[in-house]
Design a protein around this motif. Structure first.
Motif, short mmCIF file in Angstrom:
data_model
loop_
_atom_site.label_atom_id
_atom_site.label_comp_id
_atom_site.label_asym_id
_atom_site.label_seq_id
_atom_site.Cartn_x
_atom_site.Cartn_y
_atom_site.Cartn_z
N ASP A 1 -19.28 -13.03 -2.11
CA ASP A 1 -18.16 -13.95 -2.27
C ASP A 1 -17.17 -13.91 -1.12
N GLY A 2 -17.31 -12.98 -0.18
CA GLY A 2 -16.41 -12.88 0.96
C GLY A 2 -15.03 -12.36 0.64
N LEU A 3 -14.86 -11.82 -0.57
CA LEU A 3 -13.55 -11.32 -0.98
C LEU A 3 -13.39 -9.85 -0.62
N LEU A 4 -12.17 -9.47 -0.32
CA LEU A 4 -11.85 -8.10 0.06
C LEU A 4 -11.55 -7.29 -1.20
N ASN A 5 -12.26 -6.18 -1.36
CA ASN A 5 -12.03 -5.29 -2.49
C ASN A 5 -10.84 -4.40 -2.14
N ILE A 6 -9.72 -4.60 -2.82
CA ILE A 6 -8.49 -3.87 -2.49
C ILE A 6 -8.56 -2.39 -2.88
N ASN A 7 -9.56 -2.00 -3.64
CA ASN A 7 -9.72 -0.59 -4.02
C ASN A 7 -10.53 0.20 -3.01
N THR A 8 -11.21 -0.48 -2.10
CA THR A 8 -12.03 0.23 -1.11
C THR A 8 -11.69 -0.16 0.32
N ALA A 9 -10.82 -1.13 0.50
CA ALA A 9 -10.49 -1.63 1.85
C ALA A 9 -9.72 -0.59 2.65
N VAL A 10 -9.93 -0.60 3.95
CA VAL A 10 -9.18 0.26 4.88
C VAL A 10 -8.10 -0.58 5.55
N LYS A 11 -7.25 0.07 6.29
CA LYS A 11 -6.09 -0.59 6.91
C LYS A 11 -6.48 -1.83 7.70
N GLU A 12 -7.50 -1.75 8.50
CA GLU A 12 -7.91 -2.88 9.33
C GLU A 12 -8.32 -4.07 8.49
N ASP A 13 -8.96 -3.81 7.33
CA ASP A 13 -9.35 -4.89 6.43
C ASP A 13 -8.12 -5.61 5.88
N PHE A 14 -7.12 -4.84 5.45
CA PHE A 14 -5.89 -5.45 4.93
C PHE A 14 -5.18 -6.25 6.01
N MET A 15 -5.20 -5.75 7.23
CA MET A 15 -4.50 -6.42 8.33
C MET A 15 -5.12 -7.78 8.65
N ALA A 16 -6.35 -8.01 8.23
CA ALA A 16 -7.00 -9.30 8.45
C ALA A 16 -6.49 -10.36 7.47
N LEU A 17 -5.76 -9.94 6.46
CA LEU A 17 -5.22 -10.88 5.47
C LEU A 17 -3.93 -11.49 5.99
N PRO A 18 -3.65 -12.77 5.64
CA PRO A 18 -2.40 -13.39 6.09
C PRO A 18 -1.18 -12.69 5.48
N GLY A 19 -0.18 -12.44 6.31
CA GLY A 19 1.06 -11.83 5.85
C GLY A 19 1.02 -10.32 5.72
N ILE A 20 -0.10 -9.71 6.05
CA ILE A 20 -0.23 -8.25 5.96
C ILE A 20 -0.38 -7.69 7.37
N GLY A 21 0.63 -6.96 7.80
CA GLY A 21 0.59 -6.31 9.10
C GLY A 21 0.21 -4.85 8.94
N GLU A 22 0.33 -4.13 10.03
CA GLU A 22 -0.06 -2.72 10.04
C GLU A 22 0.75 -1.88 9.06
N SER A 23 2.07 -2.10 9.03
CA SER A 23 2.90 -1.28 8.15
C SER A 23 2.64 -1.58 6.67
N LYS A 24 2.47 -2.85 6.32
CA LYS A 24 2.18 -3.19 4.92
C LYS A 24 0.80 -2.65 4.52
N ALA A 25 -0.14 -2.74 5.43
CA ALA A 25 -1.48 -2.22 5.14
C ALA A 25 -1.41 -0.72 4.86
N ALA A 26 -0.65 0.00 5.65
CA ALA A 26 -0.50 1.45 5.45
C ALA A 26 0.17 1.75 4.11
N VAL A 27 1.15 0.93 3.73
CA VAL A 27 1.84 1.13 2.45
C VAL A 27 0.88 0.86 1.29
N ILE A 28 0.04 -0.15 1.42
CA ILE A 28 -0.94 -0.44 0.35
C ILE A 28 -1.87 0.75 0.15
N ILE A 29 -2.37 1.29 1.24
CA ILE A 29 -3.30 2.42 1.15
C ILE A 29 -2.59 3.64 0.57
#
Length: 189
Positions: free
Chosen positions: A126-154
């Protein structure tokens, strides 16, 4: 004449002996000589080089002491893990190439045993990102998610466990309805 030769010889021996540990001022036969500007520039240059050889790495996941660590530029992943207190018993140290050099600003995430962070994060179906297994770089590919937000999510995921639904992302500071609406069709659990 002989007296002058003896003084010159004494002067040469003093220079060759390095003045026995005096760093800034050299005293010879009653005359002061300051260290040349060239030597001072060399010392200053070495100090600047030493400072520029430090890098910072964020170590997180299944380590004893997650955090940002300062390392020498030529350090390897194993050095960063050592500074973080080592890998926890339920951490998968084999998931990382510990002989690899670290880079400034790098995030080193140590997954749990059995956690497959790369292969399962984006589904081929389905091309969807699994937020339970994604790494920082995966989150950063999403709109509105930068490096700092990706780190906070993880970090949030590590502290609170897996997300139960995608809406749980809005519990994270900095991710409210506006950001969530941009990414909700691109993520899954």
């Amino acid at each position: 004449m002989r007296f002058k030769l003896i003084i010159e010889l004494f002067f040469c021996i003093s220079i060759l002996a390095g003045c026995m540990g005096q760093e800034d001022v050299m005293m010879t036969a009653g005359t002061e000589s300051l260290i040349t500007e060239e030597v001072q520039e060399t010392v200053s240059s070495k100090e600047q080089t030493a400072q520029s050889e430090e890098i910072y790495v964020y170590v997180c996941g299944y380590v004893k002491q997650p955090g940002v660590y300062c390392l020498a530029e030529e350090s390897r992943i194993c050095d960063a893990l050592l500074l973080a207190g080592g890998v926890l018993e339920d951490g998968d140290a084999e998931a990382l190439n510990q002989a690899e050099h670290v880079t400034d600003g790098q995030t080193l995430y140590v997954p749990g045993i059995g956690e497959n962070i790369r292969e399962e994060s984006v589904s081929e179906e389905d091309g969807l990102l699994n937020i339970n297994t994604a790494v920082k770089e995966d989150f950063m590919a999403l709109p509105g998610i930068g490096e700092s937000k990706a780190a906070v999510i993880i970090q949030y995921r590590q502290e609170h466990g897996s997300f139960e639904c995608i809406e749980d992302l809005m519990e994270i500071p900095g991710i409210k309805e506006g950001v969530f609406n941009k990414i909700k069709d691109k993520i899954k659990i």
